[in-house]
Design a protein around this motif. Structure first.
Motif, PDB file in Angstrom:
ATOM      1  N   LEU A  80       3.889  14.086  12.489  1.00 16.96           N
ATOM      2  CA  LEU A  80       3.936  12.693  13.332  1.00 16.96           C
ATOM      3  C   LEU A  80       5.668  12.716  12.796  1.00 16.96           C
ATOM      4  O   LEU A  80       5.799  12.267  11.066  1.00 16.96           O
ATOM      5  N   ARG A  81       5.979  11.749  13.709  1.00 18.67           N
ATOM      6  CA  ARG A  81       7.415  11.164  13.801  1.00 18.67           C
ATOM      7  C   ARG A  81       7.370   9.705  13.929  1.00 18.67           C
ATOM      8  O   ARG A  81       6.424   9.293  15.100  1.00 18.67           O
ATOM      9  N   LEU A  82       7.053   8.938  13.891  1.00 11.88           N
ATOM     10  CA  LEU A  82       7.168   7.153  13.276  1.00 11.88           C
ATOM     11  C   LEU A  82       8.907   6.994  13.974  1.00 11.88           C
ATOM     12  O   LEU A  82       9.345   7.181  12.281  1.00 11.88           O
ATOM     13  N   VAL A  83       9.184   6.529  15.025  1.00 12.12           N
ATOM     14  CA  VAL A  83      10.243   6.257  15.243  1.00 12.12           C
ATOM     15  C   VAL A  83      10.846   4.162  15.259  1.00 12.12           C
ATOM     16  O   VAL A  83       9.555   3.819  16.282  1.00 12.12           O
ATOM     17  N   CYS A  84      11.571   3.774  14.531  1.00 16.38           N
ATOM     18  CA  CYS A  84      11.783   2.457  14.645  1.00 16.38           C
ATOM     19  C   CYS A  84      12.635   2.095  14.968  1.00 16.38           C
ATOM     20  O   CYS A  84      13.664   2.675  15.143  1.00 16.38           O
ATOM     21  N   PHE A  85      12.337   0.721  16.095  1.00 12.37           N
ATOM     22  CA  PHE A  85      13.689   0.465  16.608  1.00 12.37           C
ATOM     23  C   PHE A  85      13.800  -1.513  16.012  1.00 12.37           C
ATOM     24  O   PHE A  85      12.610  -1.647  16.125  1.00 12.37           O
ATOM     25  N   PRO A  86      14.826  -1.487  15.831  1.00 10.45           N
ATOM     26  CA  PRO A  86      15.214  -2.584  14.993  1.00 10.45           C
ATOM     27  C   PRO A  86      14.907  -3.221  16.272  1.00 10.45           C
ATOM     28  O   PRO A  86      15.352  -3.665  17.308  1.00 10.45           O
ATOM     29  N   HIS A  87      15.051  -4.852  15.270  1.00 11.13           N
ATOM     30  CA  HIS A  87      15.171  -6.427  16.401  1.00 11.13           C
ATOM     31  C   HIS A  87      16.500  -6.128  16.385  1.00 11.13           C
ATOM     32  O   HIS A  87      17.466  -6.012  16.407  1.00 11.13           O
ATOM     33  N   ALA A  88      16.704  -7.768  16.885  1.00 14.82           N
ATOM     34  CA  ALA A  88      18.418  -8.787  17.667  1.00 14.82           C
ATOM     35  C   ALA A  88      19.338  -8.981  16.279  1.00 14.82           C
ATOM     36  O   ALA A  88      19.121  -9.218  15.120  1.00 14.82           O
ATOM     37  N   GLY A  89      20.324  -8.073  16.206  1.00 11.46           N
ATOM     38  CA  GLY A  89      21.070  -7.864  14.556  1.00 11.46           C
ATOM     39  C   GLY A  89      20.805  -6.980  14.034  1.00 11.46           C
ATOM     40  O   GLY A  89      21.824  -7.108  12.723  1.00 11.46           O
ATOM     41  N   GLY A  90      19.763  -6.509  13.792  1.00  8.10           N
ATOM     42  CA  GLY A  90      18.863  -5.430  12.808  1.00  8.10           C
ATOM     43  C   GLY A  90      19.625  -4.167  12.821  1.00  8.10           C
ATOM     44  O   GLY A  90      20.220  -3.947  13.928  1.00  8.10           O
TER      45      GLY A  90
END
Length: 242
Positions: A16-26
């Protein structure tokens, strides 16, 4: 690998691949420790937006229509394995728009979109640009792991252009009224004291998919996922088993 993607723990043959998208400024580093919360068969990949971390010399991208197609293209270039997208705050909207483009391209391996700390964007008038002081007030009101950096003039000068860009992106973004329904499942995660989105408000995400919908409420504010990183990571991989 695309400069948009950072493997925090490479896995030769991931289940499985978990792709994480950061918050504004992150940045992608926000998710650096997440592999330690998951089975070794899970590959954790973080999205690195231009203009920060190792991409600090690249131009910032201030619109969703310019950013999300590039991320979708980077993900399409990866070997297709069962994949979960997780985005926090601004990152939730970027993950959603990226997934729309992935599914439009025929990708069927993204099984779930996890939306953290964000209500469903509604078609509405674009918000006027914020002053720098309004931006700083908005960011500090949410807390988070780096809230104190705004007291340091040098750090403020370094991070303000990134935050200004990201708020411009999210303030000008409006979900298309005719956007197709997702095929992937959708899961929402919300802090019970988040000033930006209530658990009830997060339920509106159930309307964007033909797949299953689940929701979870955890103790905390907008950055509830910092102390609950292990549980959030496990819920993303298995909404019923964490």
């Amino acid at each position: 690998m695309s400069s948009y993607l950072v493997r925090h723990r490479p896995v030769a043959d991931p289940a499985l691949r978990l792709v994480c998208f950061p918050h504004a400024g992150g940045g992608a580093g926000f998710f650096r420790d997440w592999p330690g919360h998951l089975d070794p068969s899970v590959e954790v990949v973080a999205v690195r937006y231009p203009g920060r971390e190792s991409r600090i010399g690249e131009p910032l991208i201030p619109t969703m229509d310019a950013l999300s197609p590039q991320i979708a293209a980077a993900l399409l270039a990866e070997t297709p394995v069962p994949t979960v997208l997780l985005g926090h705050s601004m990152g939730a909207a970027v993950a959603y728009e990226s997934l729309l483009r992935l599914e439009a391209a025929g990708a069927a391996h993204v099984t779930r979109l996890c939306v953290s700390g964000r209500g469903l964007p509604a078609p509405a008038a674009v918000r006027p640009p914020r002053t720098d002081e309004e931006l700083i007030a908005a960011v500090t009101s949410l807390g988070g792991p780096h809230a104190a950096l705004w007291d340091d003039p040098d750090m403020r000068e370094l991070f303000l252009p990134v935050v200004r860009n990201d708020f411009r992106l999210i303030d000008s973004y409006r979900r298309r009224e005719d956007a197709p329904l997702l095929r992937a499942d959708v899961m929402t995660l919300t802090g019970d004291r988040d000033p930006r989105v209530t658990p009830l408000g997060a339920q509106a995400w159930s309307t964007v998919t033909t797949g299953a919908f689940t929701s979870h409420v955890l103790e905390g504010d907008h950055f509830y996922l910092v102390p609950h990183a292990a549980r959030v990571a496990r819920l993303a991989v298995d909404p019923h088993g964490a």
